[in-house]
Enzyme design. Structure first.
Site, PDB file in Angstrom:
ATOM      1  N   ASP A 465       0.821  -1.207   0.000  1.00  0.00           N
ATOM      2  CA  ASP A 465       0.000   0.000   0.000  1.00  0.00           C
ATOM      3  C   ASP A 465       0.859   1.262   0.000  1.00  0.00           C
ATOM      4  OD1 ASP A 465      -2.680   1.295   0.453  1.00  0.00           O
ATOM      5  OD2 ASP A 465      -1.676   1.972   2.276  1.00  0.00           O
ATOM      6  N   GLU A 518       1.127  -0.608  -5.153  1.00  0.00           N
ATOM      7  CA  GLU A 518       0.171   0.470  -5.415  1.00  0.00           C
ATOM      8  C   GLU A 518       1.014   1.748  -5.497  1.00  0.00           C
ATOM      9  OE1 GLU A 518      -3.490   3.046  -3.551  1.00  0.00           O
ATOM     10  OE2 GLU A 518      -1.797   2.367  -2.363  1.00  0.00           O
TER      11      GLU A 518
END
Length: 796
Positions: A465, A518
C-alpha cells in the site's frame, strides 16, 4: 484514511487497586493441608531447613542496585536475583511484591528466605552448588497471630526466571544487530519453549533507548515489578525466560523511558492480540496442520505475468459481516471459485485498533486481526482457499503506523520505528508516522514481516500500500517542509533500498509469491529487477506487478461521460497503450474507487438503469480484454448501486430472487463469471500481457463511433478480437480488418446477451472474413455492434 485516536480502554487493571494479586496461571496452587512455614518478618536468627542447614542472611544489595531494580531501570537483574554461588554456600534472592513469605524448594531442601522489604526476599543456604529449585510464594497470612487458616493463605509454587541462561543465541543477536534476521519473529516477541529442561515462554523485545524493561501480564496482575528483563549487550534487545507461562497468557512490556517515566506497550512482534479495543498481546503457538501441499508445489510453475491472474478484492470483516475466519472458509472459497477468479486480495488483516481505517493503520504487524478468530483460524481460511485452487494476496502496509500510546510511536521513549526528524516522521495526509527506513533494525522489522506472512500463513502475494508516499521526500509536503537527499533529489533513498531488499528477500525465500505495488506516479522501474539500473541511476524496485492507476483514472473518466461527449475524450481510453509495457500492470477497480462519494462502479455510468448496466458490462468486457491483469472489488461483480460501507458490506439482498430487480444484478454477476471462464481458457488474454507482440490495434481512432477494436495474441500467435462500442445505438455491417489466414471468426462473448440483461444483439453465426482490405489488413469482417457493449471473437 483517517488516524485513529488513542484507545480509551486498557486491558489491564491498575496494579495498585488491590493489595493481593490473583493466582497466576504460571504457578501451581498448593493443597490446603500442606505444611506451611511461619511468618515472613525479618528474622534476627538463622532459619533452618528440614535438613538442618542454616538460612543465613544474604549480603544486602547495593543501594543503587536496589533502587534501580525496584524502579525497573536495572539492565542486568539476573546479577541480583536468582541463585548465585557465594563463599559460604548459595545465595538466593527474589523480588515478589505483595508476598508475605518466599520459600526455596529443592531436592531435600525447604528453606524460607528472609524478608528484606519492598518485596525482596533473600538468604544463603549452605549448598555446594546451585540446585534445580522452585519458589513457594505465600501471599495470604496463615500465622497463628493472624487467625487465618492454611486454606485461607494464598500459596503458590513457581519457577524462578532468574535461574536461567539467556534463551536467545549469539547468532540471533548478531543478525538482529546487522538488520539481517530474515526470521525475526522467531527471535523477538513471546515464544513458548522448553529451556534448560523447563517449559515456559521466552520474552524478547528491541528497546535500545530504554533504561529498563519489565513484563506485565495477567499472570502478575499487570504489575511488572517482579519480572525485570535483562539487556543483552549493546544490541538493544531485552530478554527473559519465564517458566510456567504458556499459550493464552496476556502481556505487555513495561518500559522505563530515558527520563525515568514508564510506558506500557504492546509487543511489536506479537503474533496474537486481544480483540480491539483491548490492546494486550497474547502468547501463542500454531497448531494448524496445512493441507495445501499440492497448491504450493505448483504455485511457481508459471511466472505470474505470463499466467491468468484475475483478482477479487475482499474486506473480510464486511464481506458477510459477523463471520469468523472459519465460517468464511466455508463460504468464500466456493463463491470465488464459482465466479472463476484466480486470486483473492484481502484488505489488510494485520491487527489494527480502528475498524474504520479498513486495516490501513496497523499496530500489530505480525498478528492477524483477532476480530474474526485466532491466527490458526486465519491459516485455516488460507488453507481452504488454496484447496479450492484460489491464490491469496494480502494488503501490506509498511508506509506508516498510527500514534496510539500503547503501540509503536516513541516506543521506548524516543523515536524508534519512526524517523527522528519530525519532518520525516509525520505523514501529512493521515495523521500517522512514517517508518525510518534507514535504520537497520526497522528495515529488518519490515522485511522479516513480509517474509513472515508468506511463510507462516502461506500467502501468495503482498500488495504493498501507498508506495508513492514512501518513495518521495516531498510527498504531500510544501516547500520548506522537506529536505533533499544527498544527491539533491526528492527521492527517499532509504525507502528505495528497503523496497529493493524486501522484494529481493521475498522472491528468494518464497518461490511463486508475487509482490504488487500500489504506486500512483511514473517512477521508473517499479517492476524492474533490483540489479538492473535504469537511466535515472536507480536499480529497479523489484516488484512483480504494479497497479495501473493511470488506466483506472482515465478509463473511469471516459465511461462517466455521456456517450455524445465521449468522442472528445477518446484518447483517455487509448493512452494506456502508450505506456502499457513500461511495467507489469494490474488494472484495478478497487475499494478506493467505490467509497467517499466516488459512487459504485455501475452508478458512475450515465443514463437510465438499463444504460448504466450496459455501460458497466461493456466496461468490464473492455477491462478483461485490455493488456494487464484485473482486479475487481466485492459488490461490483453484481452491480451494487450503493457505495461500499465497512459497516454492512455488499448488498447481497440485491440477488435475492424475491427482489423485483434481482435478475438485473444476477445478469452482471453471470457476465463476470463468463468473463473469467473465457479469459482462463484463452491464453491470448494473459500469456503476453507484458510483451508488445501480444497486442495490436485494429482501430484505436474511431472516436466518432466510440469504438475501440484490438487484437490480442498468445505465444503461438493465436488471436482474439475485442471490440468495445460505447454508443447507445446498433451499428450494422461494421467493418474491421483482421488477419487473413483464418476462414471464420465466432463470437465467444457478448456483453449485450440477454442472459446478462442486455438486448441480445448478437453475431450468432460464424463470421467469414472478406478479401476487402481495412485498417491496413488484407481481410476484414463485417460485424453487428450491439449498443453499449463489448464483444470478443476468435477464429475457428
Amino acid at each position: 484514511m483517517t488516524a485513529r485516536p488513542p484507545s480509551h480502554r486498557k486491558s489491564e487493571p491498575e496494579p495498585t487497586t488491590l493489595p493481593v494479586p490473583p493466582p497466576a496461571p504460571a504457578e501451581r496452587r498448593k493443597s490446603p493441608g500442606r505444611e506451611r512455614p511461619g511468618t515472613s518478618a525479618v528474622a534476627p536468627r538463622p532459619r533452618e531447613d528440614p535438613g538442618g542447614r542454616d538460612v543465613r542472611a544474604a549480603r544486602p544489595l547495593d543501594g543503587g542496585d536496589r533502587e534501580r531494580l525496584l524502579a525497573g531501570s536495572h539492565h542486568e537483574p539476573h546479577a541480583l536475583l536468582g541463585a548465585h554461588p557465594v563463599r559460604d554456600g548459595v545465595a538466593f534472592r527474589t523480588l515478589r511484591p505483595y508476598a508475605r513469605a518466599v520459600t526455596v524448594l529443592a531436592d531435600g531442601v525447604r528453606a524460607e528466605l528472609h524478608d528484606d522489604g519492598d518485596g525482596l526476599f533473600s538468604g544463603v543456604l549452605p549448598l555446594r552448588e546451585v540446585p534445580a529449585y522452585t519458589l513457594l510464594v505465600r501471599y495470604g497470612d496463615a500465622s497463628a497471630e493472624s487467625g487465618a487458616s492454611a486454606a485461607e493463605a494464598d500459596e503458590l509454587e513457581a519457577g524462578d526466571p532468574y535461574r536461567f541462561l539467556p534463551a536467545l543465541g549469539d547468532l540471533d543477536l548478531h543478525l538482529i544487530g546487522e538488520g539481517r534476521h530474515e526470521e525475526l519473529w522467531k527471535a523477538l516477541g513471546a515464544r513458548p519453549m522448553t529451556h534448560q529442561g523447563v517449559t515456559g515462554t521466552r520474552f524478547t523485545v528491541w528497546a535500545p533507548n530504554a533504561r529498563g524493561v519489565r513484563i506485565a501480564g495477567d499472570f502478575n496482575y499487570w504489575d511488572g515489578t517482579s519480572l525485570p528483563m535483562r539487556s543483552l549487550g549493546s544490541t538493544g534487545v531485552w530478554e527473559l525466560f519465564v517458566p510456567g507461562i504458556g499459550e493464552g497468557a496476556l502481556y505487555k512490556f513495561d518500559i522505563t523511558r530515558p527520563d525515568g517515566s514508564h510506558t506500557l506497550r504492546a509487543d511489536p512482534m506479537a503474533r496474537r492480540t486481544e480483540v480491539p479495543p483491548a490492546t494486550a498481546s497474547i502468547v501463542t503457538e500454531s497448531h494448524h496442520v496445512w493441507r495445501d501441499e499440492e497448491w504450493l508445489a505448483h504455485r511457481a510453475d508459471r511466472p505470474v505475468h505470463e499466467a491468468p491472474f484475475s483478482v477479487y478484492e475482499v474486506h473480510l470483516a464486511s464481506w458477510r459481516p459477523g463471520l469468523t475466519y472459519r465460517q468464511l472458509a466455508s463460504q468464500l472459497p466456493a463463491y470465488v471459485r464459482d465466479l472463476g477468479f484466480t486470486h483473492v486480495e484481502l484488505m489488510p488483516v494485520a491487527e489494527h485498533p480502528f475498524g474504520g481505517s479498513w486495516g490501513y493503520q496497523v499496530t500489530g504487524f505480525y498478528a492477524p486481526t483477532s476480530r474474526m478468530g485466532t491466527p490458526d483460524d486465519f491459516r485455516y481460511l488460507v488453507d481452504a482457499l488454496h484447496r479450492a485452487g484460489i491464490g491469496v494476496l494480502v494488503d501490506w502496509v509498511p508506509a506508516h503506523f498510527p500514534k496510539d500510546e500503547w503501540a509503536l510511536a516513541r516506543f521506548d521513549g524516543r523515536p524508534l520505528y519512526e524517523h527522528a526528524d519530525p519532518q520525516r516522521a509525520e505523514h501529512p495526509d493521515w495523521g500517522t508516522l512514517e517508518f525510518d527506513y534507514g535504520r537497520t533494525e526497522v528495515r529488518n522489522f519490515l522485511v522479516a514481516n513480509a517474509v513472515y506472512w508468506c511463510e507462516e500463513f502461506h500467502i501468495d502475494g503482498l500488495r504493498v500500500d501507498a508506495v508513492a508516499s514512501m518513495l518521495y521526500l516531498d510527498y504531500s509536503r510544501e516547500e520548506g517542509q522537506w529536505s533533499p537527499n544527498e544527491r539533491g533529489g526528492r527521492e527517499n533513498l532509504d525507502a528505495v533500498a528497503f523496497l529493493q531488499e524486501m522484494n529481493a528477500t521475498v522472491y528468494r525465500r518464497c518461490p511463486g509469491v508475487v509482490t504488487v505495488a500500489e504506486e500512483s506516479t511514473a517512477w521508473n522501474g517499479v517492476t524492474r529487477a533490483t540489479h538492473v539500473v535504469g537511466p535515472d541511476g536507480f536499480g529497479g524496485l523489484g516488484f512483480g506487478l504494479k497497479w495501473n492507476m493511470g488506466w483506472m483514472h482515465d478509463s473511469l473518466d471516459y465511461v462517466a461521460k455521456e456517450p455524445v461527449h465521449r468522442k472528445y475524450h477518446h484518447g483517455e481510453m487509448t493512452f494506456s497503450m502508450v505506456y502499457a509495457y513500461s511495467e507489469n500492470y494490474v488494472l484495478p477497480i478497487s475499494h478506493d474507487e467505490v467509497v467517499h462519494g466516488k459512487r459504485a462502479l455501475v452508478s458512475k455510468m450515465p443514463g437510465d438503469w438499463w444504460q448504466q448496466r450496459a455501460n458497466d458490462r461493456a466496461y468490464l468486457g473492455f477491462m478483461w480484454a485490455h493488456p494487464g491483469k484485473q482486479l475487481l472489488f466485492m459488490g461490483q461483480e453484481f452491480a451494487q448501486g450503493a457505495e461500499w460501507s465497512e459497516g454492512h458490506g455488499p448488498d447481497w439482498w440485491l440477488l435475492d430472487p424475491s427482489y423485483a430487480a434481482a435478475a438485473d444484478h444476477q445478469g452482471v454477476r453471470d457476465l463476470v463469471r463468463d468473463l473469467n471462464a473465457v479469459y482462463g481458457r484463452t491464453p491470448a488474454l494473459w500469456e503476453r500481457d507484458t510483451a508488445p507482440e501480444g497486442f495490436s490495434w485494429v482501430d484505436g481512432g474511431a472516436a466518432e463511433d466510440n469504438v475501440f477494436a484490438f487484437l490480442r495474441f498468445d505465444a503461438a500467435g493465436a488471436p482474439l478480437l475485442a471490440v468495445s462500442h460505447f454508443s447507445p445505438v446498433v451499428r450494422h455491417d461494421y467493418r474491421l480488418g483482421v488477419p487473413e489466414e483464418f476462414s471464420a471468426w465466432t463470437e465467444v462473448l457478448n456483453t449485450d446477451a440477454a442472459r446478462y440483461g442486455g438486448g441480445d444483439v448478437l453475431n450468432p453465426e460464424p463470421v467469414k472474413p472478406e478479401s476487402v482490405g481495412a485498417h491496413g489488413r488484407p481481410a476484414s469482417l463485417q460485424l453487428t455492434l450491439p449498443p453499449l457493449a463489448t464483444i470478443w471473437l476468435r477464429p475457428v
